[in-house]
Design an enzyme around this catalytic site. Structure first.
Site, PDB file in Angstrom:
ATOM      1  N   LEU A   1     -52.759  26.226   8.645  1.00 45.82           N
ATOM      2  CA  LEU A   1     -51.619  25.832   9.473  1.00 45.82           C
ATOM      3  C   LEU A   1     -51.183  27.043  10.294  1.00 45.82           C
ATOM      4  O   LEU A   1     -51.365  28.179   9.884  1.00 45.82           O
ATOM      5  CB  LEU A   1     -50.449  25.366   8.594  1.00 45.82           C
ATOM      6  CG  LEU A   1     -50.674  24.132   7.727  1.00 45.82           C
ATOM      7  CD1 LEU A   1     -49.368  23.733   7.054  1.00 45.82           C
ATOM      8  CD2 LEU A   1     -51.233  22.961   8.503  1.00 45.82           C
ATOM      9  N   ASP A   2     -50.592  26.761  11.456  1.00 45.38           N
ATOM     10  CA  ASP A   2     -50.008  27.849  12.232  1.00 45.38           C
ATOM     11  C   ASP A   2     -48.505  27.609  12.312  1.00 45.38           C
ATOM     12  O   ASP A   2     -47.983  26.665  11.718  1.00 45.38           O
ATOM     13  CB  ASP A   2     -50.664  27.968  13.611  1.00 45.38           C
ATOM     14  CG  ASP A   2     -50.515  26.694  14.435  1.00 45.38           C
ATOM     15  OD1 ASP A   2     -49.550  25.926  14.211  1.00 45.38           O
ATOM     16  OD2 ASP A   2     -51.363  26.462  15.310  1.00 45.38           O
ATOM     17  N   SER A   3     -47.799  28.455  13.043  1.00 42.77           N
ATOM     18  CA  SER A   3     -46.335  28.351  13.065  1.00 42.77           C
ATOM     19  C   SER A   3     -45.859  27.037  13.676  1.00 42.77           C
ATOM     20  O   SER A   3     -44.847  26.482  13.251  1.00 42.77           O
ATOM     21  CB  SER A   3     -45.728  29.544  13.799  1.00 42.77           C
ATOM     22  OG  SER A   3     -46.279  29.626  15.095  1.00 42.77           O
TER      23      SER A   3
END
Length: 82
Positions: free
Chosen positions: A38-40
């Site tokens: 996941l990213d931000s």
């Protein structure tokens, strides 16, 4: 009131349906960023989904320290009790 298993199941469903994560990759120890990739922006989307499901307002600061699936379960569990 949901228990930890129900919260984990709900979270797993979101991760699989929304983020196309393999169910086998999801464990309490799995890192959201390294292992689940996941990213931000994904993290923000996850917070929004959790808010919709729980009906509770989640402060972004509360999720800054979240690193693993277990951290998310703990955070949601805390919200459900508040």
């Amino acid at each position: 009131m949901q228990n930890r298993d129900q919260i984990l199941a709900m979270l797993s469903t979101i991760l699989v349906d929304e983020f196309e994560i393999e169910p086998a990759d999801i464990s309490l120890d799995a890192s959201l960023y390294e292992e689940l990739d996941l990213d931000s922006i994904d993290a923000v989307d996850l917070v929004i989904k959790l808010q919709q499901i729980t009906g509770k307002k989640i402060q972004p600061e509360e999720f800054k320290t979240v690193r693993t699936v277990n951290d998310v379960v703990n955070a949601v569990e805390g919200l459900m009790q508040s």
